[in-house]
Design a protein around this motif. Structure first.
Motif, PDB file in Angstrom:
ATOM      1  N   ASP A 132      33.770  -5.156 -21.048  1.00 22.72           N
ATOM      2  CA  ASP A 132      35.302  -4.654 -21.497  1.00 22.72           C
ATOM      3  C   ASP A 132      35.275  -4.510 -22.760  1.00 22.72           C
ATOM      4  N   VAL A 162      34.534   2.720 -19.589  1.00 22.02           N
ATOM      5  CA  VAL A 162      34.855   1.918 -18.381  1.00 22.02           C
ATOM      6  C   VAL A 162      35.780   2.562 -17.393  1.00 22.02           C
ATOM      7  N   ALA A 180      35.144  -5.159 -15.120  1.00 24.82           N
ATOM      8  CA  ALA A 180      35.162  -5.035 -16.791  1.00 24.82           C
ATOM      9  C   ALA A 180      35.544  -6.491 -17.360  1.00 24.82           C
TER      10      ALA A 180
END
Length: 243
Positions: free
Chosen positions: A110, A118, A165
């Motif tokens: 992330d 993402v 993530a």
């Protein structure tokens, strides 16, 4: 459980060279491991429980990085590059993940190097996505996921398939030793190109130019006279509204 871990899918912005006219030069800069990538591999190892961990990356860089951290084999899309369109990067990643088929969990960092990729990857995979993940527990048919936002943490139970993530909460604790790195070099690496994939997106983002940020001129104070220097500093701080 079949897990795909995505690593080294970005370039470190700090490695870019910016000229005086604001142009950004990425020449010679390779894909880098970001702060969250070790947490990606750690999460995969935690939930794998005898399952298959496949590592996926694009461009150049050390392909043994993920193999040394537990990936059974690595897939590299060698001619994929990072550009200004995050969706284009996500399209390459999603095309290979779809090609693998029957993937239960996709784990990606992330990272604040590219916020858009993402979300774009989640959309192109048509898969539930949870971001800000700090820990994951395998409960058999489900995953117990801890998600943190600011000072608030919540535990969510989800079914696979899912895209996670992951955000690192600490630096890598157990970095691979020399034996792990040597063993990783013997693991299979599949090198493919974009032509081998069905990529359903082409970049539509066009950079109109870059420039250096506007910065106020610096005021240099002669420190040979300490009293005068302090007076000048206080005057400058008052003028700028700091005090």
């Amino acid at each position: 459980m079949k897990i795909v871990t995505v690593f080294k899918w970005q370039k470190n912005p700090q490695d870019a060279r910016v000229s005086n006219d604001g142009k950004v030069n990425w020449q010679g800069v390779k894909m880098s491991v970001n702060d969250d990538d070790p947490a990606v591999m750690e999460t995969a190892a935690t939930i794998a429980q005898g399952g298959e961990v496949i590592a996926l990356t694009i461009g150049d860089g050390d392909n043994t990085w993920s193999a040394a951290r537990g990936a059974a084999h690595t897939i590299v899309v060698t001619d994929a590059t990072v550009d200004s369109d995050s969706a284009a990067t996500a399209a390459v990643l999603s095309a290979e993940i779809k090609k693998l088929a029957a993937v239960d969990v996709v784990i990606i960092g992330d990272s604040d190097w590219d916020y858009g990729a993402v979300a774009a990857l989640a959309g192109q995979l048509d898969m539930l996505c949870l971001a800000g993940i700090t820990s994951v527990e395998n409960n058999g048919d489900t995953l117990k996921v801890t998600q943190k936002s600011g000072n608030t943490a919540q535990v969510i139970e989800v079914k696979v398939p899912v895209l996670l993530a992951v955000s690192a909460t600490h630096s890598e604790k157990n970095a691979p030793g020399l034996k792990d790195v040597i063993a990783a070099r013997k693991k299979p690496v599949d090198k493919i190109t974009i032509a081998d994939l069905t990529v359903e997106h082409s970049s539509k983002a066009v950079s109109q130019g870059t420039r250096l940020p506007d910065t106020p001129p610096a005021q240099i104070i002669d420190g040979s006279d300490a009293v005068a220097a302090c007076q000048q500093l206080m005057t400058a701080l008052h003028t700028d509204g700091v005090l």
